[in-house]
Write a protein that holds these residues in place. Structure first.
Motif, PDB file in Angstrom:
ATOM      1  N   ARG A 210       0.834  -1.200   0.000  1.00 49.19           N
ATOM      2  CA  ARG A 210       0.000   0.000   0.000  1.00 49.19           C
ATOM      3  C   ARG A 210       0.870   1.251   0.000  1.00 49.19           C
ATOM      4  O   ARG A 210       1.885   1.306   0.663  1.00 49.19           O
ATOM      5  N   PHE A 211       0.402   2.253  -0.703  1.00 52.83           N
ATOM      6  CA  PHE A 211       1.075   3.547  -0.727  1.00 52.83           C
ATOM      7  C   PHE A 211       0.083   4.588  -0.263  1.00 52.83           C
ATOM      8  O   PHE A 211      -1.030   4.665  -0.771  1.00 52.83           O
ATOM      9  N   GLY A 212       0.467   5.390   0.703  1.00 51.09           N
ATOM     10  CA  GLY A 212      -0.403   6.451   1.172  1.00 51.09           C
ATOM     11  C   GLY A 212      -1.378   6.031   2.248  1.00 51.09           C
ATOM     12  O   GLY A 212      -2.273   6.787   2.604  1.00 51.09           O
TER      13      GLY A 212
ATOM     14  N   GLY B 196      -7.480   1.070   9.051  1.00 52.57           N
ATOM     15  CA  GLY B 196      -8.852   1.479   8.763  1.00 52.57           C
ATOM     16  C   GLY B 196      -8.854   2.687   7.855  1.00 52.57           C
ATOM     17  O   GLY B 196      -8.055   2.797   6.945  1.00 52.57           O
ATOM     18  N   THR B 197      -9.703   3.644   8.136  1.00 57.05           N
ATOM     19  CA  THR B 197      -9.789   4.816   7.266  1.00 57.05           C
ATOM     20  C   THR B 197      -9.174   6.063   7.887  1.00 57.05           C
ATOM     21  O   THR B 197      -9.110   7.092   7.252  1.00 57.05           O
TER      22      THR B 197
ATOM     23  N   ASP C  64      -3.091  12.373   3.203  1.00 54.70           N
ATOM     24  CA  ASP C  64      -3.949  13.449   2.718  1.00 54.70           C
ATOM     25  C   ASP C  64      -3.079  14.421   1.934  1.00 54.70           C
ATOM     26  O   ASP C  64      -2.615  15.429   2.454  1.00 54.70           O
ATOM     27  N   GLY C  65      -2.817  14.081   0.700  1.00 53.37           N
ATOM     28  CA  GLY C  65      -1.944  14.910  -0.115  1.00 53.37           C
ATOM     29  C   GLY C  65      -1.913  14.399  -1.532  1.00 53.37           C
ATOM     30  O   GLY C  65      -2.808  13.690  -1.971  1.00 53.37           O
TER      31      GLY C  65
END
Length: 92
Positions: A10-12, A18-19, A24-25
């Motif tokens: 995963r990236f970011g 979770g969420t 945020d970018g």
């Protein structure tokens, strides 16, 4: 070759978060190397496109410019390992 056997890469987003802990970018590019790059090389190349003139070009395992402009597939310009991001929003 990119080998990842611990689950999803995963990236970011922090795995298992979770969420709440998502990046945020904006990501401009994604580069994956099979070797460590020294600080001077990173500084020199961080704002330019990677070419065969890069001193570690042979160790570049994946290079996604993220500038497709539309669609959900991002092209790996080095090794042909394309990704599909269903919710992608690309700016050319």
């Amino acid at each position: 070759m990119i080998a990842f056997s611990l689950g999803q890469l995963r990236f970011g987003r922090q795995a298992g978060a979770g969420t709440g802990l998502q990046f945020d970018g904006v990501m401009d590019e994604l580069r994956i190397w099979s070797t460590e790059l020294d600080a001077a090389t990173i500084q020199t190349w961080m704002s330019q496109a990677i070419t065969s003139l890069h001193p570690a070009f042979g160790s570049l395992d994946g290079y996604w410019r993220l500038d497709e402009g539309e669609g959900a597939t991002v092209q790996d310009v080095k090794a042909g390992k394309n990704f599909v991001f269903p919710a992608a929003d690309f700016d050319a």
